[in-house]
Structures are given as C-alpha cells and as structure tokens.
Design a protein around this motif. Structure first.
Motif, PDB file in Angstrom:
ATOM      1  N   VAL A  32       0.836  -1.199   0.000  1.00  0.00           N
ATOM      2  CA  VAL A  32       0.000   0.000   0.000  1.00  0.00           C
ATOM      3  C   VAL A  32       0.869   1.247   0.000  1.00  0.00           C
ATOM      4  O   VAL A  32       0.606   2.210  -0.738  1.00  0.00           O
ATOM      5  CB  VAL A  32      -0.970  -0.011   1.204  1.00  0.00           C
ATOM      6  N   ALA A  33       1.951   1.225   0.806  1.00  0.00           N
ATOM      7  CA  ALA A  33       2.843   2.386   0.867  1.00  0.00           C
ATOM      8  C   ALA A  33       3.490   2.643  -0.489  1.00  0.00           C
ATOM      9  O   ALA A  33       3.574   3.794  -0.946  1.00  0.00           O
ATOM     10  CB  ALA A  33       3.909   2.173   1.937  1.00  0.00           C
ATOM     11  N   LYS A  34       3.939   1.570  -1.154  1.00  0.00           N
ATOM     12  CA  LYS A  34       4.550   1.725  -2.468  1.00  0.00           C
ATOM     13  C   LYS A  34       3.537   2.261  -3.480  1.00  0.00           C
ATOM     14  O   LYS A  34       3.851   3.146  -4.276  1.00  0.00           O
ATOM     15  CB  LYS A  34       5.127   0.400  -2.950  1.00  0.00           C
ATOM     16  N   GLU A  38       3.787   5.716  -5.584  1.00  0.00           N
ATOM     17  CA  GLU A  38       3.654   5.769  -7.044  1.00  0.00           C
ATOM     18  C   GLU A  38       2.518   6.701  -7.462  1.00  0.00           C
ATOM     19  O   GLU A  38       2.656   7.478  -8.402  1.00  0.00           O
ATOM     20  CB  GLU A  38       3.435   4.364  -7.605  1.00  0.00           C
ATOM     21  N   ALA A  39       1.408   6.616  -6.733  1.00  0.00           N
ATOM     22  CA  ALA A  39       0.274   7.487  -7.042  1.00  0.00           C
ATOM     23  C   ALA A  39       0.646   8.945  -6.793  1.00  0.00           C
ATOM     24  O   ALA A  39       0.297   9.826  -7.591  1.00  0.00           O
ATOM     25  CB  ALA A  39      -0.949   7.095  -6.212  1.00  0.00           C
ATOM     26  N   ALA A  40       1.362   9.197  -5.708  1.00  0.00           N
ATOM     27  CA  ALA A  40       1.785  10.568  -5.406  1.00  0.00           C
ATOM     28  C   ALA A  40       2.722  11.087  -6.502  1.00  0.00           C
ATOM     29  O   ALA A  40       2.629  12.249  -6.910  1.00  0.00           O
ATOM     30  CB  ALA A  40       2.460  10.631  -4.044  1.00  0.00           C
ATOM     31  N   ALA A  41       3.626  10.216  -6.979  1.00  0.00           N
ATOM     32  CA  ALA A  41       4.540  10.619  -8.050  1.00  0.00           C
ATOM     33  C   ALA A  41       3.764  10.912  -9.334  1.00  0.00           C
ATOM     34  O   ALA A  41       4.053  11.891 -10.033  1.00  0.00           O
ATOM     35  CB  ALA A  41       5.583   9.530  -8.298  1.00  0.00           C
TER      36      ALA A  41
END
Length: 129
Positions: A32-34, A38-41
């Motif tokens: 979930v953190a990854k 990725e979504a934030a990037a």
C-alpha cells in the motif's frame, strides 16, 4: 480423543481471525505504501504537466496579443495605402489628365499611368476603383 469445548473453539477461531487480519495488514502495508508513493509521483507529474500547459497557454495568449497588434497595424497600413492609391488615381484621372500639354501628352500619360496602377492593384487582389 478429547472433545474441545465450543467456547474454546470459538476463542481459538477468533484469535486466528485476529492473527490473519493483523498478518494481512502487515504484509499489505509495504504494498500500500509503495502504491501510495507511485500514485503521489503520478499526481506530482500530472501537476507538473498541468502547470506546463498553463504556462504555455499564458505564453500563447501573449504571443497572440502581439500578433493581433501586428495584424491591426498591417491592416491600418493597408487601408492607408489603399486610400493613398485611390487619391493618386483620382488625381491622375481628374487633375493630371487636364493639364495643358502639347498634343494631349498629359492625358495619354495619365491614362497609361491609371492602366498600370489599376493592373498592379488588381494583381494585389484589390479593387482598382
């Protein structure tokens, strides 16, 4: 084999359910953190693209304003030139043609000048009259 009381079984199942939930949460946390990173990037990249598009829009509008002013000046100059040609043609037709000259040379010359002027105006897409 001894029989296990139902309360004990329920407690064991509840403990096992709790363990499974905790273990699933522990295993899912890095995934979930990854995914969040990725979504934030991707969001940050999209924001960058949006900002670039907005910057390009501002620059394009500025360039169009400059171009609009240039077109307006060119239109004004063209109108001025057309008016000057019309005045010159009227001068040739109304005044120059009537000048005193031996053998009607001024009238003939005026007609030739008007013909050349009309031909050039028409070649430029204008109306010679």
């Amino acid at each position: 084999m001894a029989e296990i009381p139902a309360d004990t079984l329920r407690a064991m199942i509840s403990d096992l359910d709790g363990y499974i939930e905790r273990r699933a949460a522990e295993l899912a946390a890095p995934i979930v953190a990854k995914a969040q990173e990725e979504a934030a990037a991707e969001v940050q990249g999209a924001r960058g693209l949006q900002q670039r598009a907005e910057d390009l829009n501002v620059e394009l509008r500025r360039m169009l304003k400059v171009r609009d002013r240039q077109v307006e000046r060119a239109r004004e100059r063209a109108e001025h030139a057309e008016a000057a040609v019309a005045r010159f043609r009227a001068f040739l037709n109304d005044d120059f043609r009537q000048w005193c000259s031996p053998h009607g040379v001024a009238a003939t010359y005026a007609e030739r000048l008007i013909e050349v002027l009309d031909r050039e105006v028409k070649a430029g897409g204008g109306d010679p009259r």
